[in-house]
Enzyme design. Structure first.
Site, PDB file in Angstrom:
ATOM      1  N   GLU A 125      38.246  46.120  33.389  1.00 21.41           N
ATOM      2  CA  GLU A 125      37.472  47.031  34.230  1.00 21.41           C
ATOM      3  C   GLU A 125      37.119  48.319  33.474  1.00 21.41           C
ATOM      4  OE1 GLU A 125      37.653  47.061  39.023  1.00 21.41           O
ATOM      5  OE2 GLU A 125      39.377  47.970  38.049  1.00 21.41           O
ATOM      6  N   HIS A 177      50.922  24.208  25.476  1.00 18.30           N
ATOM      7  CA  HIS A 177      50.653  22.811  25.820  1.00 18.30           C
ATOM      8  C   HIS A 177      49.365  22.683  26.632  1.00 18.30           C
ATOM      9  CE1 HIS A 177      54.650  21.455  24.373  1.00 18.30           C
ATOM     10  NE2 HIS A 177      54.867  22.751  24.507  1.00 18.30           N
ATOM     11  N   LYS A 225      30.139  43.296  46.315  1.00 20.37           N
ATOM     12  CA  LYS A 225      30.395  43.917  47.630  1.00 20.37           C
ATOM     13  C   LYS A 225      29.087  44.034  48.406  1.00 20.37           C
ATOM     14  CE  LYS A 225      34.174  46.904  46.105  1.00 20.37           C
ATOM     15  NZ  LYS A 225      34.570  48.283  45.907  1.00 20.37           N
TER      16      LYS A 225
HETATM   17  O1  PA5 Z   1      40.872  50.312  39.207  1.00 15.16           O
HETATM   18  C1  PA5 Z   1      40.174  50.454  40.200  1.00 15.16           C
HETATM   19  O2  PA5 Z   1      39.617  51.531  40.461  1.00 15.16           O
HETATM   20  C2  PA5 Z   1      39.980  49.318  41.177  1.00 15.16           C
HETATM   21  O3  PA5 Z   1      40.531  48.145  40.719  1.00 15.16           O
HETATM   22  C3  PA5 Z   1      40.578  49.684  42.519  1.00 15.16           C
HETATM   23  O4  PA5 Z   1      41.953  49.927  42.350  1.00 15.16           O
HETATM   24  C4  PA5 Z   1      40.382  48.566  43.547  1.00 15.16           C
HETATM   25  O5  PA5 Z   1      39.029  48.262  43.673  1.00 15.16           O
HETATM   26  C5  PA5 Z   1      40.938  48.984  44.899  1.00 15.16           C
HETATM   27  O6  PA5 Z   1      40.351  50.163  45.339  1.00 15.16           O
HETATM   28  P1  PA5 Z   1      40.956  51.017  46.510  1.00 15.16           P
HETATM   29  O7  PA5 Z   1      42.269  51.532  46.105  1.00 15.16           O
HETATM   30  O8  PA5 Z   1      39.965  52.113  46.742  1.00 15.16           O
HETATM   31  O9  PA5 Z   1      41.084  50.121  47.715  1.00 15.16           O
END
Ligand code: PA5
Length: 447
Positions: free
Chosen positions: A289, A310, A424
Site C-alpha cells: 500500500e 513444496h 469502494k
Molecule cells: O493503511 C491504511 O491506511 C489502510 O489499510 C487502512 O488501515 C484500512 O483501509 C482501514 O481504514 P480505517 O481504519 O479507516 O477503517
C-alpha cells in the site's frame, strides 16, 4: 545486547556493493526529510517518534482495560481491516502458541477477528459460536467509515446487546477511532463506549504501536511495554545515523531498491516459523500500500518455508527471474525439541537423532538460500535473535522506517493509498448507496 540486523552478502552476484553504497546520498537526503518532516506525506509521520514518546498513562490505561476484559471474556473480537487489524494480528500470532485455540483459557481470551472480509458464512459462523461464549470486542477504524468493519460491528453489537442487555454490552465494547471525525466516533460518543484515539498523524498501516495494536496485544496477554521498548531501540538506531554501515533500515531500503532497478520486481518475504505468517501479511500491506502507485513499486509477496518449498519453491528456483527473497531468519526458537533415536530406524532418520528440530530447520534455510541464489534469486537476510515482544517491536519499527525510506527512493508518497478508492466507488455504486446515484447509473451500463 544484540539487535536485529541485515545481511546483504547474498545479493553480491546480482548487485555490486558499490551500487548499494551509491545510494547513500539519496538515503541521507530522505532520512533527513523524514526526520525533519519536509517530504511527501509529511502529515503522516507521527509514527517516527511514537515509540519514545508513548505516554505511560496511555499504556497504564490500556493495561487496565485489558485486565478487565481478560477477567470477563473468553473471546475478544478485533473488528477492523487493513492497518486497523493486521498489525495486532501479526504481533499476537507471532507471540502466541501455535495451537492457541486448543489451549485451556485461564484468564486468557482467544483473540478472533472480524470486519476484515464480507464473508457471510464467516460472520454467521462467528455469531453462532458466540451464542454460548462470554465475549467482548474492540471496533477499530481510523476513518470511522469503512464498510467492512462497520457491517461486522453492526451485527456483533446487535448480538452482544441481545445477549447481555444494552448496559452490560457497553462495558464490553471499546472503540478506537479518530479523535473527532467519522461515524464510529459519533456512535461511540452516543453510546458512551470506552474510546481510544488513533493519532491524526499516524496512518492505518503505521498504527500498530498506537492503541490500534496495543489494546488487542495487551488483551492477548503480551507485554506492550517491551514491544515499545524494542521499537524505541530501533528508533534510536535510526535517529543516530543514516549510514548504510550502521543503520540497518537504510541498508535494507537501499539494497531492495538496487535490486528493483535490476528488474527484480517481486520481493518475497520468507519465514521458517509458522507463527510469522501474519507478520508477513502485515509486511505485505505495509509495502504494497505504501509503494505500489504511479505504475511503480516492488510487488510484496510472502512464503512460509519449508511448507511452500513444496509448492512455490519450484517457481522460485526455476521460474521467471524477477524475484528476490528477504528472509526473516530467527536465531533461537522459544522451545526445544530433540529428535529421538529409534532402534528400528525404518524411517532412516537416526542420522538426526539427538539433534534439535531447529538444526534441521536451519540447514533447510541455508540449503534453500544457496539453491535460490545459485538459481538467480538474490537473498537479503534479516537476522532476528528471538521472536519475543522486544524483537517484534524492533522489527516493526525497522520495516516502517525502511518502507518510508524506500518509498522516497522510488519517488512516491508512501503514506497515501489513492488506489484503494476505486473498488469502494464501484461497490457503493452497485449497492446504490445514497450519494452515488451518478456512479450507479454509469456502472449499470457496464454490466
Ligand atoms: O493503511 C491504511 O491506511 C489502510 O489499510 C487502512 O488501515 C484500512 O483501509 C482501514 O481504514 P480505517 O481504519 O479507516 O477503517
Amino acid at each position: 545486547m544484540k539487535n536485529i540486523s541485515v545481511n546483504i552478502d547474498n545479493i553480491k552476484e546480482f548487485a555490486a556493493k558499490a551500487e548499494v553504497v551509491a545510494l547513500q546520498n539519496k538515503i541521507d537526503e530522505h532520512h533527513k526529510s523524514l526526520l525533519e518532516k519536509t517530504g511527501k506525506g509529511n502529515d503522516f509521520l507521527g509514527w517516527i517518534e511514537l515509540p519514545a514518546e508513548t505516554d505511560s498513562n496511555l499504556i497504564a490505561s490500556i493495561n487496565d482495560v485489558a485486565a478487565r476484559i481478560r477477567e470477563k471474556a473468553e473471546i475478544f473480537i478485533v473488528i477492523g481491516i487493513g492497518g486497523s487489524y493486521l498489525g495486532a494480528r501479526a504481533v499476537i500470532e507471532a507471540l502466541s502458541n501455535n495451537f492457541e485455540a486448543l489451549r485451556k483459557r485461564d484468564n486468557n481470551p482467544l483473540i478472533v477477528y472480524a470486519g476484515h472480509n464480507i464473508g457471510e458464512d464467516y460472520l454467521s459462523e462467528l455469531l453462532e459460536v458466540l451464542d454460548d461464549k462470554d465475549y467482548a470486542m474492540t471496533v477499530i477504524s481510523k476513518s470511522g467509515t469503512t464498510t467492512e468493519p462497520a457491517l461486522a460491528f453492526r451485527l456483533l453489537k446487535n448480538h452482544l446487546e441481545n445477549k447481555y442487555g444494552k448496559e452490560e454490552a457497553k462495558s464490553r465494547i471499546i472503540a478506537i477511532t479518530d479523535k473527532s471525525r467519522g461515524a464510529l466516533k459519533k456512535l461511540a460518543d452516543n453510546e458512551g463506549y470506552q474510546t481510544y484515539v488513533v493519532p491524526d498523524d499516524v496512518g492505518g498501516r503505521y498504527s500498530v504501536l498506537t492503541p490500534v495494536g496495543l489494546l488487542p496485544i495487551a488483551v492477548a496477554g503480551f507485554n506492550i511495554e517491551k514491544l515499545i521498548e524494542g521499537a524505541s531501540v530501533m528508533q534510536k538506531i535510526n535517529v543516530t545515523s543514516s549510514s548504510l554501515e550502521s543503520n540497518p533500515m537504510a541498508l535494507y531500503a537501499a539494497a531492495r531498491n538496487v535490486l528493483y532497478e535490476k528488474g527484480k520486481l517481486i520481493e518475497i518475504l520468507v519465514n521458517y516459523q509458522p507463527n510469522l505468517y501474519y507478520f508477513t501479511e502485515w509486511w505485505k500491506q505495509l509495502y504494497g500500500e505504501s509503494e505500489g502507485k504511479e505504475g511503480k513499486g516492488i510487488f510484496p509477496a510472502g512464503v512460509n518455508f519449508t511448507s511452500d518449498l513444496h509448492s512455490m519453491g519450484q517457481y522460485i528456483q526455476d521460474g521467471q527471474r524477477i524475484l528476490f527473497e528477504t528472509v526473516l531468519s530467527v536465531d533461537s526458537p522459544k522451545k526445544e525439541v530433540k529428535i529421538p533415536f529409534d532402534d528400528d530406524n525404518l524411517d532412516g532418520l537416526n542420522y538426526l537423532a539427538g539433534k534439535r528440530v531447529n538444526e534441521v530447520n536451519k540447514m533447510a534455510e541455508l540449503g534453500t538460500t544457496i539453491a535460490h541464489v545459485e538459481g538467480g534469486v538474490p537473498n537479503i537476510k534479516i537476522e532476528i535473535p528471538e521472536v519475543n515482544e522486544f524483537y517484534i517491536g524492533e522489527l516493526i519499527y525497522f520495516f516502517e522506517m525502511a518502507c518510508a525510506l524506500s518509498g522516497y527512493i522510488l519517488g512516491v508518497n508512501p503514506f497515501d493509498q489513492p488506489g484503494v478508492e476505486a473498488y469502494k466507488r464501484n461497490m457503493f455504486a452497485l449497492l446504490a448507496k445514497p450519494g452515488f446515484e451518478k456512479e450507479t447509473e454509469e456502472i449499470r451500463k457496464k454490466i
